[in-house]
Design a protein around this motif. Structure first.
Motif, mmCIF file in Angstrom:
data_model
loop_
_atom_site.group_PDB
_atom_site.id
_atom_site.type_symbol
_atom_site.label_atom_id
_atom_site.label_comp_id
_atom_site.label_asym_id
_atom_site.label_seq_id
_atom_site.Cartn_x
_atom_site.Cartn_y
_atom_site.Cartn_z
ATOM 1 N N GLY A 155 0.788 -1.218 0.000
ATOM 2 C CA GLY A 155 0.000 0.000 0.000
ATOM 3 C C GLY A 155 0.818 1.264 0.000
ATOM 4 N N GLN A 156 2.139 1.145 -0.028
ATOM 5 C CA GLN A 156 2.970 2.336 -0.130
ATOM 6 C C GLN A 156 3.768 2.274 -1.421
ATOM 7 N N VAL A 157 5.073 2.209 -1.348
ATOM 8 C CA VAL A 157 5.877 2.182 -2.567
ATOM 9 C C VAL A 157 5.968 0.749 -3.076
ATOM 10 N N PRO A 158 5.529 0.473 -4.298
ATOM 11 C CA PRO A 158 5.598 -0.897 -4.812
ATOM 12 C C PRO A 158 7.022 -1.299 -5.156
ATOM 13 N N CYS A 159 7.284 -2.585 -5.098
ATOM 14 C CA CYS A 159 8.622 -3.090 -5.418
ATOM 15 C C CYS A 159 9.044 -2.718 -6.840
ATOM 16 N N SER A 160 8.088 -2.571 -7.720
ATOM 17 C CA SER A 160 8.394 -2.239 -9.113
ATOM 18 C C SER A 160 9.043 -0.868 -9.260
ATOM 19 N N LEU A 186 6.004 -9.986 5.650
ATOM 20 C CA LEU A 186 6.947 -10.929 5.047
ATOM 21 C C LEU A 186 6.708 -11.132 3.553
ATOM 22 N N ARG A 187 5.453 -11.145 3.124
ATOM 23 C CA ARG A 187 5.186 -11.328 1.693
ATOM 24 C C ARG A 187 5.790 -10.177 0.886
ATOM 25 N N TYR A 188 5.622 -8.953 1.396
ATOM 26 C CA TYR A 188 6.221 -7.806 0.706
ATOM 27 C C TYR A 188 7.746 -7.920 0.714
ATOM 28 N N LYS A 189 8.331 -8.273 1.875
ATOM 29 C CA LYS A 189 9.790 -8.383 1.976
ATOM 30 C C LYS A 189 10.332 -9.399 0.970
ATOM 31 N N GLU A 190 9.665 -10.513 0.813
ATOM 32 C CA GLU A 190 10.123 -11.526 -0.136
ATOM 33 C C GLU A 190 10.085 -10.996 -1.566
#
Length: 264
Positions: A155-160, A186-190
């Motif tokens: 919900g903040q800065v996307p990994c892309s 953890l899902r975001y971190k991965e």
């Protein structure tokens, strides 16, 4: 006094817990817009004044990230041009100034947060930018270092958007990133580490530090803690990454990796 402190902690946990639970970017920006006028209410912490919620939750990421960056930056602090991405009201900028960094630019997606940052006078230049929806408003290879602290989550800065941080960094410059490592993130971190590793495999940058931190901040609820996390004294964990952007013509000349500072 103890009752007042307990009340402050409950309010801070409710506010930040609500923020962590928002996974839609527009809704999260709206939350920050409403929070901005009260975000910078300050209380004394040692010799400094810190935003009340930050102090109450003992949020260590800005201080630790800046310590990590300062030890590795190859130019003197006063000469370094720094970009603070998702700068908010200037938590990271205050830590940078305390260590002698004076050339600070900031970007954020919340106009009201930028108003608060402008009022504090910490930045030479501030820009409105919602990273992930638009590019950073800077030319390629502008900054000696780029930091993004506290904004890498759902919900903040996307990994892309990570390659955009790299784009505006000078060859040989540093990129410092942080994220939480508790179960709810953890899902975001991965997904984040997949992007970070892919860029390193492509030769775009070199990892200098991946520093796990046990006492990142106080958890906002029991749901944020769980097996495999550092829930001692109610703290959740996080991690700081530091990368050096590769100069393709001089890739073999990169120096030794710095060690992370001593943990709190």
């Amino acid at each position: 006094m103890a009752q007042a402190e307990a009340g402050n902690l409950a309010e801070a946990r409710a506010r930040v817990g609500a923020l962590h639970g928002i996974t839609d970017l527009d809704h999260k920006l709206h939350f920050y817009e409403r929070w901005a006028p009260d975000y910078d209410q300050r209380v004394p912490v040692g010799s400094a004044l810190c935003p009340q919620d930050v102090a109450t939750l003992q949020y260590h990421a800005p201080c630790l990230a800046v310590d990590c960056l300062a030890q590795a930056l190859p130019v003197p602090p006063h000469a370094a041009l720094i970009l603070d991405v998702a700068c908010g009201t200037g938590l990271v900028a205050a830590e940078l100034q305390a260590r002698g960094f004076l050339q600070l630019h900031g970007v954020d997606g919340s106009p009201k947060m930028l108003e608060q940052a402008q009022a504090r006078g910490l930045y030479q230049h501030l820009s409105l930018c919602t990273l992930g929806q638009e590019p950073l408003p800077s030319s390629e290879g502008t900054f000696d270092a780029v930091l993004i602290v506290g904004a890498l989550s759902d919900g903040q800065v996307p990994c892309s958007a990570i390659p955009e941080l790299l784009r505006v960094t000078k060859p040989g410059g540093l990129v410092c990133l942080t994220t939480r490592t508790n179960p709810s993130n953890l899902r975001y971190k991965e997904a984040l580490e997949t992007v970070l590793d892919r860029l390193e495999q492509a030769g775009a940058w070199k990892r200098l530090v991946a520093w796990p931190v046990d006492r990142w901040e106080l958890a906002t609820s029991e749901l944020e803690m769980g097996p495999g996390t550092s829930d001692r004294d109610g703290f959740i964990s996080g991690i700081i990454y530091l990368y050096r952007k590769q100069d393709m013509a001089q890739e073999e000349g990169v120096g030794p990796s710095p060690q992370p500072p001593a943990d709190l």
